[in-house]
Write a protein that holds these residues in place. Sequence first.
Motif, PDB file in Angstrom:
ATOM      1  N   UNK A   1       0.815  -1.235   0.000  1.00 42.89           N
ATOM      2  CA  UNK A   1       0.000   0.000   0.000  1.00 42.89           C
ATOM      3  C   UNK A   1       0.837   1.268   0.000  1.00 42.89           C
ATOM      4  N   UNK A   2       2.182   1.153   0.008  1.00 37.50           N
ATOM      5  CA  UNK A   2       3.029   2.349   0.077  1.00 37.50           C
ATOM      6  C   UNK A   2       3.806   2.549  -1.211  1.00 37.50           C
ATOM      7  N   UNK A   3       4.384   3.757  -1.333  1.00 36.85           N
ATOM      8  CA  UNK A   3       5.348   4.032  -2.400  1.00 36.85           C
ATOM      9  C   UNK A   3       6.660   4.441  -1.735  1.00 36.85           C
ATOM     10  N   UNK A   4       7.781   4.068  -2.361  1.00 35.58           N
ATOM     11  CA  UNK A   4       9.089   4.344  -1.760  1.00 35.58           C
ATOM     12  C   UNK A   4       9.958   5.097  -2.754  1.00 35.58           C
ATOM     13  N   UNK A   5      10.511   6.223  -2.308  1.00 39.46           N
ATOM     14  CA  UNK A   5      11.460   6.972  -3.137  1.00 39.46           C
ATOM     15  C   UNK A   5      12.867   6.628  -2.679  1.00 39.46           C
ATOM     16  N   UNK A   6      13.681   6.125  -3.625  1.00 40.59           N
ATOM     17  CA  UNK A   6      15.056   5.712  -3.327  1.00 40.59           C
ATOM     18  C   UNK A   6      16.051   6.632  -4.023  1.00 40.59           C
ATOM     19  N   UNK A   7      17.224   6.741  -3.422  1.00 41.94           N
ATOM     20  CA  UNK A   7      18.388   7.301  -4.100  1.00 41.94           C
ATOM     21  C   UNK A   7      19.234   6.100  -4.502  1.00 41.94           C
ATOM     22  N   UNK A   8      19.505   5.950  -5.798  1.00 45.75           N
ATOM     23  CA  UNK A   8      20.178   4.724  -6.260  1.00 45.75           C
ATOM     24  C   UNK A   8      21.596   4.598  -5.707  1.00 45.75           C
ATOM     25  N   UNK A   9      22.155   5.691  -5.164  1.00 45.96           N
ATOM     26  CA  UNK A   9      23.501   5.597  -4.580  1.00 45.96           C
ATOM     27  C   UNK A   9      23.463   4.995  -3.186  1.00 45.96           C
ATOM     28  N   UNK A  10      22.244   5.021  -2.571  1.00 46.54           N
ATOM     29  CA  UNK A  10      22.122   4.454  -1.221  1.00 46.54           C
ATOM     30  C   UNK A  10      20.789   3.719  -1.122  1.00 46.54           C
ATOM     31  N   UNK A  11      20.807   2.454  -1.479  1.00 44.46           N
ATOM     32  CA  UNK A  11      19.564   1.689  -1.571  1.00 44.46           C
ATOM     33  C   UNK A  11      19.147   1.035  -0.256  1.00 44.46           C
TER      34      UNK A  11
ATOM     35  N   UNK B   1       8.978   7.390   2.568  1.00 44.30           N
ATOM     36  CA  UNK B   1       7.889   6.421   2.425  1.00 44.30           C
ATOM     37  C   UNK B   1       6.604   7.224   2.239  1.00 44.30           C
ATOM     38  N   UNK B   2       5.941   7.030   1.098  1.00 43.03           N
ATOM     39  CA  UNK B   2       4.692   7.752   0.813  1.00 43.03           C
ATOM     40  C   UNK B   2       3.528   6.818   1.130  1.00 43.03           C
ATOM     41  N   UNK B   3       2.715   7.188   2.122  1.00 44.02           N
ATOM     42  CA  UNK B   3       1.602   6.302   2.478  1.00 44.02           C
ATOM     43  C   UNK B   3       0.292   7.058   2.564  1.00 44.02           C
TER      44      UNK B   3
END
Length: 445
Positions: free
Chosen positions: A261-271, A277-279
Amino acid sequence: MKVKVLCRNPDDYVRETTKDIQRVPRNYDPSLHPFEVPREFTRALNATKLERVFAKPFLASLDGHRDGVNCMAKHPTSLSTLLSGSCDGEVKMWNLTKRECTRTLQAHEGFVRGMCTRFCGTSFFTVGDDKTIKQWKMEAPSYGEEEEPLTTILGKAVYTGIDHHWKEGIFATCGQQVDIWDEQKSSPIRTFSWGVDSFSSVRFNPVETHLLASCASDRSIVLYDMREATPLKKVIMNLRSNTLCWNPMEAFHFTCANEDYNLYTFDMRRLDIPKIVHMDHVSAVLDLDYSPTGTEFVSASFDKTVRIFPKDHGHSREVYHTKRMQHVICVKWSSDNKYLLTGSDEMNIRLWKANASEKLGVLAPRERAAMNYNDKLKEKFKHHPQVRRIARHRHLPKTIFSQSKELRVMKEARRRKERNVRKHSKPGSVPVVTEKQKHVLTVVK
């Protein structure tokens, strides 16, 4: 002898024509305006109320499909052109200005699993359940000509997604593995696999165009560099990610839509830890798309709603729903940053405003000035309790309201239990795990 003379320049107070606004002399000295802030607050409150009154985001419904809309693609150069593929193998091309279907073609047998346009806009690609990749001309065939694909590639397994390179004649498909194809060749120029059964989506980075990412069925998100022979790294999460989208303005950031039920924004340099966390959704998130400015993204969910999130906020600023709209399967943000397009189970494509209370059409200069002034006032007083309460309130369907309430109660119960366990355990034996750390299992390089 001094003589004081009153001088009045007619240019300061006389109108040029009778249709002009009367000129009013103003003195902006703050000491002469003791009630300026209360007056501005009242204006801000009224502007916020009017914004909610005029919030009518739904614009049009494009009907014509005979099965659920499974995927959509935007034209790279034409704002008014949209492509959509349905679960019966049919692809339709729409003119959004006239709100009508301009072309229909039977592209595949079974589902149209994915589609994308070439970066120059001359052709588009589709993949389907019949294990084929087809390239089609963007222009409709002339009178008497049959609707034939430019090229057809028959693969060994079902392809579940496709995306085109942003600058070169290269595209990527995913299914049992991730394949990189040259448009001129009938076999992949590179193949990536990392002990995974299947992949659900693949996306090229719009800034660093050699990078691409995919979502796999083993709950992982895998990053690749086209110039290398092996994948770069992958992050394994608690639940499966359905799709992902790169931020078009920030090369290293991407957001994934998850089953939890969530969306996650990542920085590809630090996974190892998501940035945010967008909820707010109360069911699995099926699709998302970034705005061209990279400041917001829109998400489509199984809970029959569409939500707009600012990229750096954990909660949505807007939620769209209708009585008739069923599970929203795909969503796109138009290239002019003004509209959203959603495709859902009940065979309709809906057109929405990205800003619910925005007035469409030509604005008079005074009208635009008043709107800009109101926006500044709302921004100035946005943290005031009265203004914030009105601006934040959204009416939700009863099912979603009760589900979100239930989820809130469950989360609070878990938090309380964790607190009590920590209170009655040896100091340091029960570490504090933040919300961001809870959802990522490990990073493999």
